[in-house]
Write an enzyme that holds these catalytic residues in place. Structure first.
Site, PDB file in Angstrom:
ATOM      1  N   GLU A 170       0.860  -1.177   0.000  1.00  0.00           N
ATOM      2  CA  GLU A 170       0.000   0.000   0.000  1.00  0.00           C
ATOM      3  C   GLU A 170       0.896   1.225   0.000  1.00  0.00           C
ATOM      4  O   GLU A 170       1.693   1.418   0.919  1.00  0.00           O
ATOM      5  CB  GLU A 170      -0.915   0.031   1.225  1.00  0.00           C
ATOM      6  CG  GLU A 170      -1.865   1.233   1.213  1.00  0.00           C
ATOM      7  CD  GLU A 170      -2.659   1.373   2.503  1.00  0.00           C
ATOM      8  OE1 GLU A 170      -3.723   2.025   2.452  1.00  0.00           O
ATOM      9  OE2 GLU A 170      -2.222   0.855   3.551  1.00  0.00           O
ATOM     10  N   ASP A 207      -3.419  11.960  -1.860  1.00  0.00           N
ATOM     11  CA  ASP A 207      -3.562  13.407  -1.995  1.00  0.00           C
ATOM     12  C   ASP A 207      -3.965  13.721  -3.435  1.00  0.00           C
ATOM     13  O   ASP A 207      -3.287  13.304  -4.373  1.00  0.00           O
ATOM     14  CB  ASP A 207      -2.231  14.084  -1.665  1.00  0.00           C
ATOM     15  CG  ASP A 207      -2.371  15.589  -1.483  1.00  0.00           C
ATOM     16  OD1 ASP A 207      -3.160  16.214  -2.222  1.00  0.00           O
ATOM     17  OD2 ASP A 207      -1.681  16.139  -0.608  1.00  0.00           O
ATOM     18  N   LYS A 231      -4.330  21.108  -8.364  1.00  0.00           N
ATOM     19  CA  LYS A 231      -3.819  22.101  -9.298  1.00  0.00           C
ATOM     20  C   LYS A 231      -3.031  21.431 -10.424  1.00  0.00           C
ATOM     21  O   LYS A 231      -2.254  20.511 -10.187  1.00  0.00           O
ATOM     22  CB  LYS A 231      -2.938  23.106  -8.564  1.00  0.00           C
ATOM     23  CG  LYS A 231      -3.709  23.952  -7.551  1.00  0.00           C
ATOM     24  CD  LYS A 231      -2.809  24.961  -6.877  1.00  0.00           C
ATOM     25  CE  LYS A 231      -3.598  25.803  -5.868  1.00  0.00           C
ATOM     26  NZ  LYS A 231      -2.731  26.787  -5.165  1.00  0.00           N
ATOM     27  N   ASP A 243     -12.327   9.481  -2.345  1.00  0.00           N
ATOM     28  CA  ASP A 243     -13.600  10.192  -2.237  1.00  0.00           C
ATOM     29  C   ASP A 243     -13.637  11.360  -3.216  1.00  0.00           C
ATOM     30  O   ASP A 243     -14.662  12.026  -3.347  1.00  0.00           O
ATOM     31  CB  ASP A 243     -13.790  10.739  -0.827  1.00  0.00           C
ATOM     32  CG  ASP A 243     -12.765  11.833  -0.532  1.00  0.00           C
ATOM     33  OD1 ASP A 243     -11.550  11.526  -0.589  1.00  0.00           O
ATOM     34  OD2 ASP A 243     -13.151  12.990  -0.298  1.00  0.00           O
ATOM     35  N   THR A 296     -10.433   2.681   5.284  1.00  0.00           N
ATOM     36  CA  THR A 296      -9.358   3.480   5.868  1.00  0.00           C
ATOM     37  C   THR A 296      -9.978   4.493   6.827  1.00  0.00           C
ATOM     38  O   THR A 296     -11.205   4.659   6.873  1.00  0.00           O
ATOM     39  CB  THR A 296      -8.571   4.237   4.790  1.00  0.00           C
ATOM     40  OG1 THR A 296      -9.362   5.328   4.305  1.00  0.00           O
ATOM     41  CG2 THR A 296      -8.203   3.322   3.627  1.00  0.00           C
ATOM     42  N   TYR A 336      -9.767   7.720   6.542  1.00  0.00           N
ATOM     43  CA  TYR A 336     -10.391   8.737   5.695  1.00  0.00           C
ATOM     44  C   TYR A 336     -11.735   8.245   5.157  1.00  0.00           C
ATOM     45  O   TYR A 336     -12.707   9.002   5.086  1.00  0.00           O
ATOM     46  CB  TYR A 336      -9.480   9.077   4.519  1.00  0.00           C
ATOM     47  CG  TYR A 336      -8.416  10.099   4.820  1.00  0.00           C
ATOM     48  CD1 TYR A 336      -8.742  11.408   5.175  1.00  0.00           C
ATOM     49  CD2 TYR A 336      -7.065   9.772   4.729  1.00  0.00           C
ATOM     50  CE1 TYR A 336      -7.763  12.350   5.433  1.00  0.00           C
ATOM     51  CE2 TYR A 336      -6.079  10.703   4.989  1.00  0.00           C
ATOM     52  CZ  TYR A 336      -6.430  11.990   5.339  1.00  0.00           C
ATOM     53  OH  TYR A 336      -5.461  12.917   5.602  1.00  0.00           O
ATOM     54  N   GLU A 337     -11.777   6.995   4.762  1.00  0.00           N
ATOM     55  CA  GLU A 337     -12.996   6.439   4.186  1.00  0.00           C
ATOM     56  C   GLU A 337     -14.147   6.488   5.181  1.00  0.00           C
ATOM     57  O   GLU A 337     -15.288   6.838   4.823  1.00  0.00           O
ATOM     58  CB  GLU A 337     -12.734   5.001   3.739  1.00  0.00           C
ATOM     59  CG  GLU A 337     -13.866   4.365   2.972  1.00  0.00           C
ATOM     60  CD  GLU A 337     -13.456   3.025   2.381  1.00  0.00           C
ATOM     61  OE1 GLU A 337     -14.327   2.351   1.809  1.00  0.00           O
ATOM     62  OE2 GLU A 337     -12.267   2.657   2.495  1.00  0.00           O
TER      63      GLU A 337
END
Length: 217
Positions: A44, A118, A122, A154, A191, A193-194
């Site tokens: 990972e 991440d 930009k 996401d 995760t 974040y998930e």
């Protein structure tokens, strides 16, 4: 997400070389020797605090996992979990994901996970996205023929970019989910974040892509 500094993190990492390495160049092509059993290797890239990689290792003892993270304050959380669990099929690597060919031999890895990377939205930062073609080339180099890349996010923009990137690179899309948590996908391990984003009602996107057979010289 900005992480708090953990006192003694660097010392703890250096004191546990049985579980974590900060320079694995000597183990290039020898990763199986760091595990209890010779088994497929899944990595990972960008493991964060490690909920995904730790739970995957617990759920799949027949696979060897390597969590790769650049931030000391993140990977120390994974190490703390591993010091409690002592999973024989989990190793950690504190390095930059762009340098993986320094630490893995050609065709040494069976599967690559990218979770909630991440997005670098930009345009001038495109080269930093972990699904940019130079990163895909790195994964392909260390991966076995027809190895898979599994990606979750996401971020709709990053997902659309990644779909295009893997396709342009020449990979084969195996499966795509536009709303993973409202699909028939089974066995999903989340995760940190998930969990956070899904609780807010945001859809989770996922893809599985396959590298082509490598040319025989």
């Amino acid at each position: 997400m900005r992480l708090r500094n953990k006192p003694g993190a660097k010392e703890t990492i250096l004191n546990h070389p049985e579980y974590i390495l900060t320079d694995a160049s000597d183990w290039r092509g020898q990763w199986q020797k760091r595990f209890e059993k010779t088994q497929p290797i899944h990595i990972e890239v960008g493991s964060g605090k490690g909920q995904f990689i730790v739970e995957m290792a617990k759920a799949n003892p027949e696979i060897n996992y390597i969590g790769i993270e650049l931030q000391t304050n993140a990977i120390i959380s994974i190490l703390e979990k591993q010091l409690e669990e002592k999973l024989p099929n989990l190793q950690l690597l504190l390095v930059n994901g762009a340098d993986l060919t320094d630490y893995f031999a050609d065709s040494e890895v069976d599967l690559v996970y990218l979770n909630f990377s991440d997005p670098w939205p930009k345009t001038r930062h495109e080269k930093r996205r972990l699904t940019y073609h130079t990163f895909l080339k790195t994964y392909e180099t260390i991966a076995k023929p027809k190895a898979e890349l599994h990606f979750k996010t996401d971020n709709q923009g990053l997902f659309e970019y990644s779909l295009a990137s893997v396709t342009w690179y020449g990979m084969t899309l195996k499966r795509v989910w536009l709303d993973l948590h409202h699909s028939d996908y089974e066995g999903n391990i989340m995760t940190e974040y998930e969990e956070k984003f899904s609780q807010k009602g945001q859809p989770i996107y996922r893809l599985e892509a396959v590298f082509h057979e490598k040319d025989k010289a």
